[in-house]
Write a protein that holds these residues in place. Structure first.
Motif, PDB file in Angstrom:
ATOM      1  N   GLY A   1      -6.604  16.309 -14.336  1.00  0.00           N
ATOM      2  CA  GLY A   1      -7.313  17.654 -13.942  1.00  0.00           C
ATOM      3  C   GLY A   1      -7.589  17.812 -12.522  1.00  0.00           C
ATOM      4  N   LEU A   2      -7.074  17.058 -11.591  1.00  0.00           N
ATOM      5  CA  LEU A   2      -8.048  17.026 -10.719  1.00  0.00           C
ATOM      6  C   LEU A   2      -7.109  18.227  -9.397  1.00  0.00           C
ATOM      7  CD1 LEU A   2      -9.206  13.741  -9.598  1.00  0.00           C
ATOM      8  CD2 LEU A   2     -10.565  15.610 -10.292  1.00  0.00           C
ATOM      9  N   PRO A   3      -7.814  18.260  -8.140  1.00  0.00           N
ATOM     10  CA  PRO A   3      -6.877  19.313  -7.252  1.00  0.00           C
ATOM     11  C   PRO A   3      -5.910  18.414  -6.507  1.00  0.00           C
ATOM     12  CG  PRO A   3      -9.701  19.078  -6.568  1.00  0.00           C
ATOM     13  CD  PRO A   3      -9.690  18.719  -7.491  1.00  0.00           C
ATOM     14  N   GLU A   4      -5.652  19.146  -5.938  1.00  0.00           N
ATOM     15  CA  GLU A   4      -4.257  18.623  -5.442  1.00  0.00           C
ATOM     16  C   GLU A   4      -4.980  16.966  -4.383  1.00  0.00           C
ATOM     17  OE1 GLU A   4      -1.396  18.493  -1.039  1.00  0.00           O
ATOM     18  OE2 GLU A   4      -1.887  20.518  -2.329  1.00  0.00           O
ATOM     19  N   THR A   5      -4.825  15.721  -4.343  1.00  0.00           N
ATOM     20  CA  THR A   5      -5.712  14.788  -3.591  1.00  0.00           C
ATOM     21  C   THR A   5      -4.323  13.520  -3.377  1.00  0.00           C
ATOM     22  OG1 THR A   5      -7.767  15.130  -5.205  1.00  0.00           O
ATOM     23  CG2 THR A   5      -7.095  13.234  -4.025  1.00  0.00           C
ATOM     24  N   THR A   6      -4.597  13.040  -1.546  1.00  0.00           N
ATOM     25  CA  THR A   6      -4.008  12.259  -1.488  1.00  0.00           C
ATOM     26  C   THR A   6      -4.399  10.831  -1.694  1.00  0.00           C
ATOM     27  OG1 THR A   6      -2.267  13.014  -1.124  1.00  0.00           O
ATOM     28  CG2 THR A   6      -2.310  11.753  -0.441  1.00  0.00           C
ATOM     29  N   ILE A   7      -4.600   9.941  -2.241  1.00  0.00           N
ATOM     30  CA  ILE A   7      -5.405   8.700  -2.178  1.00  0.00           C
ATOM     31  C   ILE A   7      -4.314   7.021  -1.845  1.00  0.00           C
ATOM     32  CG2 ILE A   7      -6.842   9.624  -3.803  1.00  0.00           C
ATOM     33  CD1 ILE A   7      -5.511   7.857  -6.356  1.00  0.00           C
ATOM     34  N   THR A   8      -5.146   6.513  -1.521  1.00  0.00           N
ATOM     35  CA  THR A   8      -3.905   5.047  -0.837  1.00  0.00           C
ATOM     36  C   THR A   8      -4.056   3.928  -1.909  1.00  0.00           C
ATOM     37  OG1 THR A   8      -4.414   5.292   1.799  1.00  0.00           O
ATOM     38  CG2 THR A   8      -4.044   3.449   0.724  1.00  0.00           C
ATOM     39  N   ALA A   9      -2.923   3.956  -2.575  1.00  0.00           N
ATOM     40  CA  ALA A   9      -2.931   2.489  -3.433  1.00  0.00           C
ATOM     41  C   ALA A   9      -2.148   1.267  -3.573  1.00  0.00           C
ATOM     42  CB  ALA A   9      -2.126   3.328  -5.111  1.00  0.00           C
ATOM     43  N   ARG A  10      -3.406   0.130  -3.980  1.00  0.00           N
ATOM     44  CA  ARG A  10      -2.841  -0.696  -3.469  1.00  0.00           C
ATOM     45  C   ARG A  10      -2.048  -1.579  -4.804  1.00  0.00           C
ATOM     46  NH1 ARG A  10      -6.555  -5.191  -0.956  1.00  0.00           N
ATOM     47  NH2 ARG A  10      -7.288  -5.810  -2.529  1.00  0.00           N
TER      48      ARG A  10
ATOM     49  N   SER B   1       1.137  -1.501   0.395  1.00  0.00           N
ATOM     50  CA  SER B   1      -0.156  -0.070  -0.027  1.00  0.00           C
ATOM     51  C   SER B   1       0.797   1.199   0.868  1.00  0.00           C
ATOM     52  CB  SER B   1      -0.752  -0.300   0.763  1.00  0.00           C
ATOM     53  OG  SER B   1      -1.763  -1.218   1.311  1.00  0.00           O
ATOM     54  N   ILE B   2       0.168   2.400  -0.842  1.00  0.00           N
ATOM     55  CA  ILE B   2       1.309   3.953  -1.249  1.00  0.00           C
ATOM     56  C   ILE B   2       0.554   4.360  -0.854  1.00  0.00           C
ATOM     57  CG2 ILE B   2       3.000   2.401  -2.658  1.00  0.00           C
ATOM     58  CD1 ILE B   2       1.736   3.907  -4.790  1.00  0.00           C
ATOM     59  N   GLU B   3       0.593   5.770  -0.156  1.00  0.00           N
ATOM     60  CA  GLU B   3      -0.235   7.012  -0.748  1.00  0.00           C
ATOM     61  C   GLU B   3       0.519   8.118  -1.766  1.00  0.00           C
ATOM     62  OE1 GLU B   3      -2.012   8.186   1.732  1.00  0.00           O
ATOM     63  OE2 GLU B   3      -2.050   5.958   2.813  1.00  0.00           O
TER      64      GLU B   3
END
Length: 254
Positions: free
Chosen positions: A242-251, A225-227
């Motif tokens: 085109g999205l604003p600043e966002t942090t998601i969790t990816a696996r 898992s990574i941020e």
């Protein structure tokens, strides 16, 4: 090939007329490939369907070549020893025409590559327990197999596209081959085809650490898992979002 004729005769008008049953015709016109080998494994007869499957136009030349079933490179896994010659075997495997030519088994086939076949090897055993011959029946099922694979692939696409979570698939070299609509929405990808045409490579992703990339290359990872920061991605040429600043969790899964 021995031809046997069966006659039905009767003085009664109620009986059907005289019937001649030509087993040679039945053998040659059967919708499955049929081959008959003698007690030594030498091919002595083959029907029209089998000739088409094997890409052989000249039956007489094939028979004069004294093809031996026990030396057939495609059947080595089925006939491994003397005991196997006495067993009935039903198998489904890839028949390799290039292997025939490579091992000089039969060079005149017009076919190449591999086809999927299903066959039954039936030894003929006499009362003394000795082999008198072997019958091989063959069906080519390549088309049926391909249709099944295509159906499974379509079903996989339907399922992955309907998933409520984002999904991306990469090939062995790290190039992105597929993203589903959910992932496109998460990453702000408006046109999936245009996105995939950019040949996004996992190993060039600025967010994934070099250590993790190395583990993926060496097949040493099953899950991680990574941020994932879209702002960091937008500051590179990896891909546009085109999205604003966002942090998601990816696996990441191998």
């Amino acid at each position: 090939m021995i031809t046997q004729k069966a006659n039905i005769e009767s003085n009664s008008d109620l009986q059907p007329p005289k019937t001649v049953l030509d087993y040679g015709t039945i053998f040659n016109k059967a919708p499955v490939g049929l081959e008959y080998y003698d007690k030594d494994g030498i091919l002595v007869d083959i029907n029209e369907t089998a000739l088409r499957i094997y890409g052989c136009a000249d039956k007489e030349h094939l028979l004069k070549s004294r093809i031996c079933f026990y030396d057939h490179p495609n059947y080595k896994s089925q006939i491994k020893n003397e005991a196997d010659k006495y067993r009935t075997c039903t198998c489904n495997f890839n028949y390799d025409f290039d292997l025939l030519k490579k091992e000089n088994y039969y060079l005149d086939s017009k076919r190449s590559g591999k086809v999927r076949i299903q066959n039954k090897i039936e030894p003929i055993i006499n009362e003394k327990g000795e082999i008198e011959g072997t019958i091989v029946s063959t069906l080519e099922i390549t088309e049926d197999t391909n249709l099944r694979y295509e159906q499974l692939y379509r079903e996989k696409e339907i399922i992955t596209e309907a998933l409520p979570i984002g999904l991306a698939i990469y090939d062995k070299d790290g190039y992105q081959q597929f993203i589903n609509p959910a992932l496109a929405s998460i990453f702000g990808v408006e046109d999936i085809e245009v996105h995939l045409a950019k040949h996004i490579n996992l190993f060039e992703d600025p967010i994934i650490s070099e250590h993790l990339k190395e583990n993926i290359r060496n097949n040493d990872i099953t899950e991680a898992s990574i941020e994932y920061s879209l702002q960091a991605v937008s500051q590179t040429n990896y891909f546009d979002t085109g999205l604003p600043e966002t942090t998601i969790t990816a696996r990441v899964e191998k």
